[in-house]
Structures are given as structure tokens and as C-alpha cells.
Design a protein around this motif. Structure first.
Motif, short mmCIF file in Angstrom:
data_model
loop_
_atom_site.label_atom_id
_atom_site.label_comp_id
_atom_site.label_asym_id
_atom_site.label_seq_id
_atom_site.Cartn_x
_atom_site.Cartn_y
_atom_site.Cartn_z
N ARG A 200 2.31 -2.11 3.93
CA ARG A 200 3.47 -2.95 4.24
C ARG A 200 3.65 -4.07 3.23
O ARG A 200 4.78 -4.38 2.83
N THR B 207 5.34 -2.51 0.13
CA THR B 207 6.36 -1.49 0.39
C THR B 207 7.33 -1.33 -0.78
O THR B 207 7.62 -0.22 -1.23
N ALA C 237 7.09 3.91 4.42
CA ALA C 237 7.56 2.53 4.62
C ALA C 237 7.89 2.27 6.09
O ALA C 237 7.58 1.19 6.62
#
Length: 345
Positions: free
Chosen positions: A78, A81, A284
Motif C-alpha cells: 500500500r 502502490t 492495489a
């Protein structure tokens, strides 16, 4: 839910049949009266049951535990991303340039000498955030060329590329789209892409039959007709789930990732290149652990939303095809009189 979808959703649900088999996008699709059959009713009922159950579980402590477990595995992803999406998109366009003669996907052929340099320029523009909007513009140009050469209906298979272009432009400019974050823009585009592709499995199941003969293990022993209906329903449900609540869409992304990655082993490097963009978007989505307040919906809305999305997508596909290719026999009065009450009632 994940295990049930995994056992039914094999590689054939993720391999893009137009890349491997002969097809005729202008041909007569399967009549809706044959699509909306008893098997379809059963599969839809199961999909609604699982989807509603998943939304109910999301409100429990078990869901909180699952979310924390996912976060431990995906926090690093994350945080990076944007860099991951840029790197994979760069790989994608360099691969297209290396193969040559392809606009955006393997069946979109071109003889233009300008496409290759444009693909390299798109990849180069991803090296810097400042030039990402130019890469986004290049993707839109390629999409426009594909629409010119292959028509609007064919390119309705690939709104994910417009979503990726929007993501790159917005991320490069550090902007939202009317309050919608860049990742959500490409997430919705991915959901629409997969929902549209699932209808193709019902409208033209015969396109995939040679593929199923060549790879008989994909059907898990099911009849080819039933398998294609099931594959379409699984793909549609998981695609719609990408546009739903936080944990539900993360679980859907995980299942779809497994399906797409397993298809790469089955179908080789063509599938790896062709699906690399959608795979990175699913990564993602899986990694996105920052839900927005507007993401939360009442569980009872889940089956209503799925049925509404199915009705709208079927309507858009069949009526759009009939209007462009004059195939009204596949729609007829059956759709206008029966489909809304069949799906919604």
C-alpha cells in the motif's frame, strides 16, 4: 466464500478468449431467452446468497480479524502502490513495443509505425511523476486509435485503460476526480471491464469451446455450456464486488488475482503481458486498507445492487450490439418484457 468461488472459478474465467480463439464481435449473440435459463437462475441465486453473506460477515469481529491479517501482508504494498503501478505499466508498454504491431491488447493489431515510439514514450513518461499526465494522454491516444480501427463496441471490453490513464494523470497532478481518489477511479473502471467481459461468456460461449477442448482440465468435469455460464456469473459477481464495501472488494480482488495469475501459468507469456495491467490494479485494490466513509452500505443493498448491475449490463450489451450490428433478433421483446422482472423479481 473465497474457497467456493476458487473451486468454481478456474483459469478459463480469466483468460481473454479473443487472444486465443477465433471470434466475430459483429456476429449474432446467443438469444437472451437461451441465456436466462434455469442454470442461470440457479447460479444467480447462489451468487446472491454468497454476496449477501459476505456483506453480513463484514460487520462482525471475524471481518475485523481478517482485515488486520490482510493489512499485515499488504501494508508494504500500500505504501508503494503508485510506484508499483507505474513499474508494471512501464513493463506492459515496453512489452507491447518489443512484440510490435499491437495497440493495447493482443487482438488489437496495427501496422502504424508511430505506435511503437508512442508506447516507448508512455513507458518513459512513467519514470517521473511530472510526466505521468503525458503518459496518460498517450494511453488515451492509443485507445482512440483502437476505437477508430475496431469500433466502440469492441473497445467496450477495455475501459480499464481509460481508468489507468485517469489514475496516472490524477496521481501525477496529485488531484482527485470530483472528490474520487485516483485508485477508486481505476477500481470502478476495472469492475466495469470485468462485468462487461462476463456477459461475453454468456452471449458467445462457443468462442471458448476450442479453448476448453485444448485445456479440458479447466472445466472440472462440467458440461461446457454450464461451465461458461458459471464462469460468467463468478466473474460478474466478483467484478461487482470490486465496487462494493472495503473488505468485500479486497476479498474479491484476492480471488480474482488468484484466477488471473493461475491463467498466466496455463496460457503463457501472452497472458502475462496482456493481463499485467489488470493484475497490478487488483494488487492495489487488495492493498487498499483506508476505507472512505461513503464505502459502507447496508448489507440488504448488496443483492439489490448486484441484480441492478446485472440488468443494466445485459441491457447495455445486447441493446448496444443490436443498435451497432443490427442483431435485434437476439434481443427482441423478451428483454424488454421479461429481463427486468426476471432479475429484479
Amino acid at each position: 466464500m473465497a474457497l467456493s468461488f476458487w473451486f468454481l472459478g478456474t483459469q478459463g474465467a480469466s483468460a481473454h478468449v479473443k487472444w486465443f480463439c477465433a471470434y466475430d464481435a459483429a456476429g449474432q449473440p446467443r438469444c437472451l431467452e437461451n441465456v436466462l435459463c434455469q442454470d442461470f437462475e440457479l447460479l444467480l441465486a447462489l451468487a446472491l446468497l454468497w454476496f449477501f453473506s459476505g456483506c453480513m460477515v463484514e460487520r462482525t469481529s471475524l471481518a475485523e480479524l481478517a482485515a488486520r491479517s490482510l493489512n499485515r501482508f499488504t501494508d508494504g504494498l500500500r505504501l508503494h502502490t503508485e510506484e508499483i503501478i507505474r513499474a508494471v505499466c512501464g513493463f506492459f508498454f515496453i512489452s507491447l513495443w518489443a512484440v510490435g504491431g499491437i495497440l493495447l491488447t493482443p487482438e488489437l493489431k496495427t501496422t502504424s509505425s508511430m505506435v511503437g515510439p508512442l508506447q516507448l514514450a508512455i513507458a518513459a513518461g512513467l519514470l517521473s511523476r511530472r510526466t505521468m499526465p503525458f503518459s496518460a494522454a498517450g494511453i488515451v491516444v492509443l485507445f482512440g486509435l483502437a476505437v477508430r480501427d475496431y469500433g466502440t463496441f469492441h473497445l467496450a471490453d477495455y475501459p480499464i485503460f481509460l481508468g489507468l490513464a485517469a489514475y496516472l494523470a490524477l496521481a501525477g497532478l496529485q488531484k482527485d476526480l470530483f472528490g474520487v481518489p485516483p485508485l477508486d477511479v481505476v477500481r470502478y473502471a476495472t469492475a466495469v471491464t470485468l462485468m462487461w467481459a462476463s456477459v461475453e461468456k454468456w452471449a458467445y460461449p462457443e468462442w471458448s469451446f476450442p479453448l476448453l477442448i485444448e485445456h479440458p482440465g479447466m472445466t472440472l468435469g462440467f458440461d461446457s455450456e454450464f461451465y461458461m455460464r458459471a464462469a460468467g456469473m463468478i466473474e460478474f459477481t466478483l467484478a461487482f464486488a470490486l465496487a462494493w464495501t472495503p473488505l468485500v472488494r479486497r476479498v474479491a480482488a484476492a480471488i480474482l488475482l488468484g484466477m488471473f495469475i493461475s491463467a498466466c501459468f496455463e496460457f503463457g507469456k501472452l497472458d502475462v503481458i496482456g493481463h499485467s495491467a489488470i493484475i497490478v490494479v487488483l494488487v492495489a485494490i487488495l492493498s487498499d486498507n483506508q476505507p472512505r466513509e461513503a464505502d459502507y452500505r447496508a448489507p440488504w443493498l448488496a443483492p439489490a445492487g448486484l441484480c441492478a448491475a446485472l440488468t443494466v449490463t445485459l441491457f447495455a450489451y445486447y441493446v448496444g450490439h443490436a443498435a451497432i450490428f443490427n442483431t435485434f433478433n437476439s434481443v427482441g421483446p423478451y428483454f424488454l418484457t421479461c429481463t427486468p422482472s426476471f432479475i429484479l423479481g
